[in-house]
Design a protein around this motif. Structure first.
Motif, PDB file in Angstrom:
ATOM      1  N   ALA A 106       0.829  -1.207   0.000  1.00 31.77           N
ATOM      2  CA  ALA A 106       0.000   0.000   0.000  1.00 31.77           C
ATOM      3  C   ALA A 106       0.862   1.256   0.000  1.00 31.77           C
ATOM      4  CB  ALA A 106      -0.938  -0.013   1.208  1.00 31.77           C
ATOM      5  N   LEU A 107       1.910   1.242   0.805  1.00 29.84           N
ATOM      6  CA  LEU A 107       2.819   2.393   0.862  1.00 29.84           C
ATOM      7  C   LEU A 107       3.531   2.601  -0.470  1.00 29.84           C
ATOM      8  CD1 LEU A 107       4.316   1.850   4.432  1.00 29.84           C
ATOM      9  CD2 LEU A 107       2.911   3.798   3.699  1.00 29.84           C
ATOM     10  N   HIS A 108       3.864   1.518  -1.141  1.00 32.29           N
ATOM     11  CA  HIS A 108       4.509   1.617  -2.455  1.00 32.29           C
ATOM     12  C   HIS A 108       3.578   2.306  -3.458  1.00 32.29           C
ATOM     13  CE1 HIS A 108       6.802   0.533  -6.022  1.00 32.29           C
ATOM     14  NE2 HIS A 108       5.675   0.097  -6.552  1.00 32.29           N
ATOM     15  N   ILE A 109       2.309   1.939  -3.436  1.00 34.70           N
ATOM     16  CA  ILE A 109       1.337   2.541  -4.360  1.00 34.70           C
ATOM     17  C   ILE A 109       1.169   4.025  -4.064  1.00 34.70           C
ATOM     18  CG2 ILE A 109      -1.100   2.573  -5.030  1.00 34.70           C
ATOM     19  CD1 ILE A 109      -1.103  -0.483  -4.514  1.00 34.70           C
ATOM     20  N   LEU A 110       1.032   4.376  -2.791  1.00 30.59           N
ATOM     21  CA  LEU A 110       0.868   5.787  -2.426  1.00 30.59           C
ATOM     22  C   LEU A 110       2.092   6.594  -2.832  1.00 30.59           C
ATOM     23  CD1 LEU A 110      -0.791   5.290   1.075  1.00 30.59           C
ATOM     24  CD2 LEU A 110      -1.893   6.245  -0.961  1.00 30.59           C
ATOM     25  N   SER A 111       3.269   6.024  -2.604  1.00 29.06           N
ATOM     26  CA  SER A 111       4.506   6.710  -2.988  1.00 29.06           C
ATOM     27  C   SER A 111       4.592   6.890  -4.493  1.00 29.06           C
ATOM     28  CB  SER A 111       5.709   5.916  -2.475  1.00 29.06           C
ATOM     29  OG  SER A 111       6.916   6.485  -2.922  1.00 29.06           O
ATOM     30  N   ARG A 112       4.188   5.873  -5.225  1.00 32.81           N
ATOM     31  CA  ARG A 112       4.222   5.931  -6.692  1.00 32.81           C
ATOM     32  C   ARG A 112       3.394   7.103  -7.222  1.00 32.81           C
ATOM     33  NH1 ARG A 112       1.854   1.241 -10.812  1.00 32.81           N
ATOM     34  NH2 ARG A 112       2.269   2.384 -12.763  1.00 32.81           N
ATOM     35  N   HIS A 113       2.309   7.435  -6.504  1.00 32.45           N
ATOM     36  CA  HIS A 113       1.426   8.514  -6.949  1.00 32.45           C
ATOM     37  C   HIS A 113       1.692   9.833  -6.206  1.00 32.45           C
ATOM     38  CE1 HIS A 113      -0.967   5.985  -9.631  1.00 32.45           C
ATOM     39  NE2 HIS A 113      -0.778   5.033  -8.734  1.00 32.45           N
ATOM     40  N   GLY A 114       2.834   9.885  -5.531  1.00 36.23           N
ATOM     41  CA  GLY A 114       3.279  11.137  -4.937  1.00 36.23           C
ATOM     42  C   GLY A 114       2.577  11.562  -3.677  1.00 36.23           C
ATOM     43  N   VAL A 115       1.919  10.645  -2.997  1.00 45.79           N
ATOM     44  CA  VAL A 115       1.191  10.992  -1.774  1.00 45.79           C
ATOM     45  C   VAL A 115       2.179  11.149  -0.623  1.00 45.79           C
ATOM     46  CG1 VAL A 115      -0.600  10.290  -0.136  1.00 45.79           C
ATOM     47  CG2 VAL A 115      -0.859   9.775  -2.579  1.00 45.79           C
ATOM     48  N   ASP A 116       2.145  12.305   0.025  1.00 47.10           N
ATOM     49  CA  ASP A 116       3.076  12.642   1.105  1.00 47.10           C
ATOM     50  C   ASP A 116       2.428  12.320   2.443  1.00 47.10           C
ATOM     51  OD1 ASP A 116       4.911  13.658   2.856  1.00 47.10           O
ATOM     52  OD2 ASP A 116       4.770  15.745   2.159  1.00 47.10           O
ATOM     53  N   LEU A 117       2.825  11.197   3.033  1.00 46.14           N
ATOM     54  CA  LEU A 117       2.241  10.773   4.303  1.00 46.14           C
ATOM     55  C   LEU A 117       2.841  11.483   5.504  1.00 46.14           C
ATOM     56  CD1 LEU A 117       1.903   6.926   3.709  1.00 46.14           C
ATOM     57  CD2 LEU A 117       0.143   8.687   3.485  1.00 46.14           C
ATOM     58  N   SER A 118       3.821  12.357   5.274  1.00 46.70           N
ATOM     59  CA  SER A 118       4.388  13.115   6.390  1.00 46.70           C
ATOM     60  C   SER A 118       3.504  14.291   6.776  1.00 46.70           C
ATOM     61  CB  SER A 118       5.791  13.619   6.031  1.00 46.70           C
ATOM     62  OG  SER A 118       5.715  14.626   5.015  1.00 46.70           O
ATOM     63  N   ARG A 119       2.531  14.628   5.934  1.00 46.33           N
ATOM     64  CA  ARG A 119       1.602  15.705   6.259  1.00 46.33           C
ATOM     65  C   ARG A 119       0.779  15.305   7.476  1.00 46.33           C
ATOM     66  NH1 ARG A 119       3.085  20.115   3.374  1.00 46.33           N
ATOM     67  NH2 ARG A 119       0.953  20.898   3.239  1.00 46.33           N
ATOM     68  N   LYS A 120       0.381  16.297   8.276  1.00 46.83           N
ATOM     69  CA  LYS A 120      -0.318  15.979   9.524  1.00 46.83           C
ATOM     70  C   LYS A 120      -1.730  15.454   9.296  1.00 46.83           C
ATOM     71  CE  LYS A 120      -1.172  20.904   9.839  1.00 46.83           C
ATOM     72  NZ  LYS A 120      -0.785  22.092  10.589  1.00 46.83           N
ATOM     73  N   LEU A 121      -2.262  15.644   8.084  1.00 47.97           N
ATOM     74  CA  LEU A 121      -3.619  15.193   7.780  1.00 47.97           C
ATOM     75  C   LEU A 121      -3.657  14.687   6.338  1.00 47.97           C
ATOM     76  CD1 LEU A 121      -6.551  15.120   8.926  1.00 47.97           C
ATOM     77  CD2 LEU A 121      -6.916  17.333   7.810  1.00 47.97           C
ATOM     78  N   VAL A 122      -4.034  13.422   6.157  1.00 51.25           N
ATOM     79  CA  VAL A 122      -4.155  12.834   4.824  1.00 51.25           C
ATOM     80  C   VAL A 122      -5.636  12.537   4.573  1.00 51.25           C
ATOM     81  CG1 VAL A 122      -3.468  10.959   3.275  1.00 51.25           C
ATOM     82  CG2 VAL A 122      -1.855  11.820   5.002  1.00 51.25           C
ATOM     83  N   VAL A 123      -6.182  13.172   3.545  1.00 49.54           N
ATOM     84  CA  VAL A 123      -7.608  13.080   3.248  1.00 49.54           C
ATOM     85  C   VAL A 123      -7.807  12.360   1.923  1.00 49.54           C
ATOM     86  CG1 VAL A 123      -9.745  14.367   2.843  1.00 49.54           C
ATOM     87  CG2 VAL A 123      -8.059  15.224   4.495  1.00 49.54           C
ATOM     88  N   GLY A 124      -8.614  11.315   1.938  1.00 43.00           N
ATOM     89  CA  GLY A 124      -8.997  10.636   0.714  1.00 43.00           C
ATOM     90  C   GLY A 124     -10.337  11.161   0.237  1.00 43.00           C
ATOM     91  N   VAL A 125     -10.524  11.148  -1.085  1.00 43.86           N
ATOM     92  CA  VAL A 125     -11.794  11.612  -1.644  1.00 43.86           C
ATOM     93  C   VAL A 125     -12.162  10.747  -2.838  1.00 43.86           C
ATOM     94  CG1 VAL A 125     -10.658  13.340  -3.119  1.00 43.86           C
ATOM     95  CG2 VAL A 125     -13.066  13.631  -2.516  1.00 43.86           C
ATOM     96  N   ASN A 126     -13.454  10.486  -2.968  1.00 43.81           N
ATOM     97  CA  ASN A 126     -13.971   9.811  -4.151  1.00 43.81           C
ATOM     98  C   ASN A 126     -15.275  10.478  -4.562  1.00 43.81           C
ATOM     99  OD1 ASN A 126     -16.251   7.618  -4.983  1.00 43.81           O
ATOM    100  ND2 ASN A 126     -14.339   7.288  -6.082  1.00 43.81           N
ATOM    101  N   LEU A 127     -15.343  10.900  -5.813  1.00 42.66           N
ATOM    102  CA  LEU A 127     -16.589  11.362  -6.418  1.00 42.66           C
ATOM    103  C   LEU A 127     -16.852  10.483  -7.623  1.00 42.66           C
ATOM    104  CD1 LEU A 127     -16.054  15.246  -6.428  1.00 42.66           C
ATOM    105  CD2 LEU A 127     -17.091  13.842  -4.640  1.00 42.66           C
ATOM    106  N   ARG A 128     -18.119  10.287  -7.945  1.00 39.80           N
ATOM    107  CA  ARG A 128     -18.411   9.536  -9.159  1.00 39.80           C
ATOM    108  C   ARG A 128     -18.996  10.460 -10.219  1.00 39.80           C
ATOM    109  NH1 ARG A 128     -22.367   4.801  -9.405  1.00 39.80           N
ATOM    110  NH2 ARG A 128     -21.739   5.098 -11.567  1.00 39.80           N
ATOM    111  N   THR A 129     -18.900  10.051 -11.456  1.00 41.00           N
ATOM    112  CA  THR A 129     -19.302  10.870 -12.585  1.00 41.00           C
ATOM    113  C   THR A 129     -20.799  10.712 -12.837  1.00 41.00           C
ATOM    114  OG1 THR A 129     -17.102  10.546 -13.537  1.00 41.00           O
ATOM    115  CG2 THR A 129     -18.780  11.454 -14.974  1.00 41.00           C
TER     116      THR A 129
END
Length: 348
Positions: free
Chosen positions: A174-197
């Motif tokens: 999971a960490l490899h995938i997040l890193s691959r997409h540039g997600v910075d987990l060092s931030r104090k708050l990590v927010v996921g979002v999903n919207l559908r079309t």
């Protein structure tokens, strides 16, 4: 159709069928993609396909597993196939399906109570198919009473959506995938979002509201990552492609260049594993909300359909708040976010 929720259901059902000694053959709109994702045989789900009939005639069991089934056209097709299969002497099971008597076409539909299918032909086909079936379970009370009101008198059990049994990948993957997409987990708050079309008018308003809120979160130091639950494997079916609305969101946001998007299709277990590293999730897709709940993430559900109302009604999720999409505005969404994780918001 590129739907992560359907693939999650399928992954669990394949595992269960194999444990019962079956070798699954999946009926699919995109067999090549299904074989790649799940490592099983697959064939077209079209009655006009020779491969379809060859697979059916060689089988001993037909399973309709999970997912929402909408309107008379879908139900008639399922009932016809189930009835043909029983005539051929095979076993038929309906497993944890959701049944909703209305047509869904990309807009808000939330019914206050179950109702029967309105036309006689559909009710007759339902009666035949579900009476002949060897097993019938549904995933929510709404679906059960829809069948009962439509004339089904047999025993109908409630069964939890199979996706609840999905297990996430290990943390390293999971960490490899997040890193691959540039997600910075060092931030104090990590927010996921999903919207559908959804249809253009509705999604334009949702994009306007959510883009303002995501800009606000980024200004307060949050890392925001968009997690699609529809990858649109069939061309022309824009309802199935969340990357369309992800692109619109990025273009609308002032900080769109900071929005990370998981724009590569992964297996359901891999997507589920990403949720472990979120501090908050804002989601529309039914199974995106379910994944967030499974992983214990504080969740804001943006509701557009009856099925998600039923999901949240089924259990008391103390960390899940819901908002109907026609009642969504930026100030309301900000207030809910502050109530959940306000103490963690700061200046970036």
């Amino acid at each position: 159709m590129g739907n992560v929720g359907d693939e999650a259901i399928l992954a669990v059902v394949i595992r269960e069928l194999k444990s019962r000694g079956f070798e699954p053959v999946v009926l699919s709109a995109n067999p090549q993609r299904t074989m790649k994702l799940h490592g099983v045989s697959s064939c077209p789900d079209k009655l006009s396909s020779f491969r379809f009939w060859r697979a059916l005639l060689k089988s001993s069991l037909l399973v309709f597993a999970g997912g929402g089934k909408y309107g008379k056209k879908t139900m008639r097709r399922l009932c016809l196939l189930a009835t043909i299969t029983k005539i051929l002497g095979r076993r038929v099971e309906f497993r944890a399906i959701g049944i909703y008597p209305y047509e869904w076409a990309g807009s808000l539909v939330v019914m206050d109570k179950p109702r029967p299918f309105s036309d006689l032909l559909t009710r007759i086909m339902l009666k035949i198919a579900f009476t002949l079936a060897n097993k019938v379970t549904v995933r929510d009370a709404f679906s059960k009473y829809t069948l009962m009101l439509s004339g089904i008198s047999r025993e109908i059990e409630l069964e939890e959506d199979p996706a609840f049994k999905l297990e996430p990948v290990d943390d390293d993957r999971a960490l490899h995938i997040l890193s691959r997409h540039g997600v910075d987990l060092s931030r104090k708050l990590v927010v996921g979002v999903n919207l559908r079309t959804l249809d253009l008018r509705i999604r334009s308003e949702i994009v306007r509201v959510v883009s303002e809120v995501l800009d606000w979160l980024i200004e307060h130091g949050a890392e925001v990552v968009f997690i699609p639950f529809g990858y649109g494997s069939i061309s022309g079916r824009f309802f199935d492609n969340d990357l369309i609305v992800a692109s619109e969101l990025k273009n609308r946001m002032s900080y769109g260049y900071k929005l990370k998007v998981i724009d590569v299709e992964y297996k359901p277990r891999e997507i589920l594993g990403l949720f472990k590293f979120l501090d908050l999730f804002i989601g529309m897709r039914h199974h995106s909300i379910m994944f967030s709940i499974i992983m214990g993430v504080p969740t804001i559900a943006l509701i557009y359909d009856t099925k998600t109302v039923e999901l949240l009604k089924g259990r008391k999720w103390h960390y899940c708040t819901s908002i109907l999409i026609n009642e969504l505005d930026a100030n309301k969404l900000k207030r809910v976010i502050k109530a959940i994780i306000g103490q963690r918001l700061g200046r970036g």
